[in-house]
Design an enzyme around this catalytic site. Structure first.
Site, PDB file in Angstrom:
ATOM      1  N   ASP A  36       0.933  -1.184   0.069  1.00 28.73           N
ATOM      2  CA  ASP A  36       0.001   0.055   0.117  1.00 28.73           C
ATOM      3  C   ASP A  36       0.870   1.231   0.002  1.00 28.73           C
ATOM      4  OD1 ASP A  36      -2.324  -1.157  -0.085  1.00 28.73           O
ATOM      5  OD2 ASP A  36      -2.763  -0.944   2.246  1.00 28.73           O
ATOM      6  N   LYS A  58      -1.707   4.111  -5.726  1.00 31.20           N
ATOM      7  CA  LYS A  58      -2.079   4.813  -7.080  1.00 31.20           C
ATOM      8  C   LYS A  58      -0.947   4.358  -8.190  1.00 31.20           C
ATOM      9  CE  LYS A  58      -4.959   8.785  -7.038  1.00 31.20           C
ATOM     10  NZ  LYS A  58      -4.692   9.821  -5.929  1.00 31.20           N
ATOM     11  N   MET A 172      -7.928   9.293   8.995  1.00 28.77           N
ATOM     12  CA  MET A 172      -8.760   9.732   7.729  1.00 28.77           C
ATOM     13  C   MET A 172      -9.592  10.868   8.000  1.00 28.77           C
ATOM     14  SD  MET A 172      -9.498   6.034   6.339  1.00 28.77           S
ATOM     15  CE  MET A 172     -10.164   5.252   8.016  1.00 28.77           C
TER      16      MET A 172
HETATM   17  N1  SAH Z   1      -3.955   0.622   9.410  1.00 31.75           N
HETATM   18  C1  SAH Z   1      -3.685   1.855   9.336  1.00 31.75           C
HETATM   19  C2  SAH Z   1      -4.699   3.037   9.267  1.00 31.75           C
HETATM   20  C3  SAH Z   1      -5.255   2.930   7.700  1.00 31.75           C
HETATM   21  S1  SAH Z   1      -6.146   4.274   7.628  1.00 31.75           S
HETATM   22  C4  SAH Z   1      -2.847   2.185  10.738  1.00 31.75           C
HETATM   23  O1  SAH Z   1      -3.078   1.130  11.637  1.00 31.75           O
HETATM   24  O2  SAH Z   1      -2.297   2.868  11.022  1.00 31.75           O
HETATM   25  C5  SAH Z   1      -5.032   5.433   6.769  1.00 31.75           C
HETATM   26  C6  SAH Z   1      -4.865   6.625   7.786  1.00 31.75           C
HETATM   27  O3  SAH Z   1      -4.219   6.211   8.706  1.00 31.75           O
HETATM   28  C7  SAH Z   1      -4.590   8.060   7.320  1.00 31.75           C
HETATM   29  O4  SAH Z   1      -5.890   8.610   6.644  1.00 31.75           O
HETATM   30  C8  SAH Z   1      -4.082   8.695   8.543  1.00 31.75           C
HETATM   31  O5  SAH Z   1      -5.270   9.080   9.345  1.00 31.75           O
HETATM   32  C9  SAH Z   1      -3.538   7.478   9.248  1.00 31.75           C
HETATM   33  N2  SAH Z   1      -2.105   7.206   9.061  1.00 31.75           N
HETATM   34  C10 SAH Z   1      -1.507   6.388   8.418  1.00 31.75           C
HETATM   35  N3  SAH Z   1      -0.052   6.661   8.509  1.00 31.75           N
HETATM   36  C11 SAH Z   1       0.035   7.796   9.253  1.00 31.75           C
HETATM   37  C12 SAH Z   1       1.174   8.268   9.877  1.00 31.75           C
HETATM   38  N4  SAH Z   1       2.491   8.121   9.430  1.00 31.75           N
HETATM   39  N5  SAH Z   1       1.095   9.683  10.214  1.00 31.75           N
HETATM   40  C13 SAH Z   1      -0.289  10.091  10.315  1.00 31.75           C
HETATM   41  N6  SAH Z   1      -1.255   9.514  10.170  1.00 31.75           N
HETATM   42  C14 SAH Z   1      -1.021   8.371   9.525  1.00 31.75           C
END
Ligand code: SAH
Length: 254
Positions: A36, A58, A172
């Site tokens: 991803d 993408k 998100m």
């Molecule tokens: N499975 C992931 C979340 C996926 S949803 C987890 O457990 O972290 C995607 C969202 O995760 C993004 O929109 C953002 O809100 C958050 N996110 C993921 N990586 C991030 C990062 N390095 N810093 C801040 N937010 C992050």
């Protein structure tokens, strides 16, 4: 031909060393890696030289692999006897759709292992000096999607978030920041409640802004905070003033 194996792996929140030992092994063993956008691409350096790397964020034609196509891909590759590692940002169970992929694999009779990961909603705040719980500030926290799909944001839920949980962590949610803050205030949360946004948490480019439910929208807009970012709401945000460590020193753990 023997059926392959699928590993559904949490890549951690961003920093390349915040993957688990097991997660790293799964990358090293894989014949195919399906990854991803939010899984740190540097992790792919650990793959076998001949491993096939498939990006499902993408694509060049601005086409995103749909979930069904990803599911089909995992089944197709594993059915060829290959070891497939599906690498997802953070923890695969936190807004990661891992259960959908596991269900498809189960249905197809393909064996799989699920490797948890460090989720951004806990790690990004901590890298900004904000613990999601604290003896004096917070005995509960919730991980909430900031995507406003129908059913996610019914009245009772806003009320519960506003009055029943100490720390709120929104994933998100950047695009809906204004709506989230106004709904919380409308449903009973004090408008002076501290809020932080952490963008690209745990990476060197991490940025954090803080304010209150009333002021954060303007502050985040001024700093042009964008996706991916975590929104934290609650008095734990105030602890950043004391225990902030990562950005201050710009130190990357080694
Ligand atoms: N499975 C992931 C979340 C996926 S949803 C987890 O457990 O972290 C995607 C969202 O995760 C993004 O929109 C953002 O809100 C958050 N996110 C993921 N990586 C991030 C990062 N390095 N810093 C801040 N937010 C992050």
């Amino acid at each position: 031909m023997a059926t392959g194996q699928v590993y559904l792996v949490g890549a951690g929140p961003g920093h390349v060393k915040l993957i688990t030992v097991r997660g790293l092994e799964c990358i090293q063993e894989a014949d195919v890696i399906v990854y991803d956008r939010l899984a740190n691409a540097e992790l792919l350096e650990h793959a076998k030289p001949e491993a096939e790397l498939i990006y499902c964020g993408k694509l060049p034609k601005h086409h995103t692999l749909r979930q069904e196509e990803i599911n089909d891909l995992l089944v197709e590759k594993a059915s060829q006897g290959l070891t497939v590692t599906r690498l997802k940002g953070g923890d695969p169970a936190v807004f990661g759709r891992v259960a959908e992929e596991a269900a498809v694999l189960k249905h197809a009779g393909i064996s799989y292992e699920i490797v948890p990961g460090v989720t951004a909603g806990i790690a990004a705040p901590m890298f900004a000096g904000i613990p999601v719980t604290h003896r004096e500030h917070s005995s509960s926290f919730a991980m909430i999607t900031g995507h406003l799909h129908e059913g996610n944001f019914v009245e009772e839920k806003w009320k519960a978030y506003a009055t029943g949980i100490d720390t709120l962590v929104f994933y998100m949610g950047v695009q809906n920041l204004s709506y989230i803050c106004s709904q919380l205030v409308e449903h009973g949360k004090d408008e002076t409640t501290p809020v932080a946004l952490i963008e690209w948490g745990t990476l060197e480019k991490q940025r954090t802004v803080t304010g209150t439910l009333e002021t954060i929208e303007g502050i985040a807009a001024e700093a042009a905070i964008t996706h991916p970012a975590i929104i934290v709401v609650g008095s734990v945000v105030s602890l950043r003033d004391t225990i902030q460590w990562f950005e201050k020193e710009s130190v990357v753990p080694r």
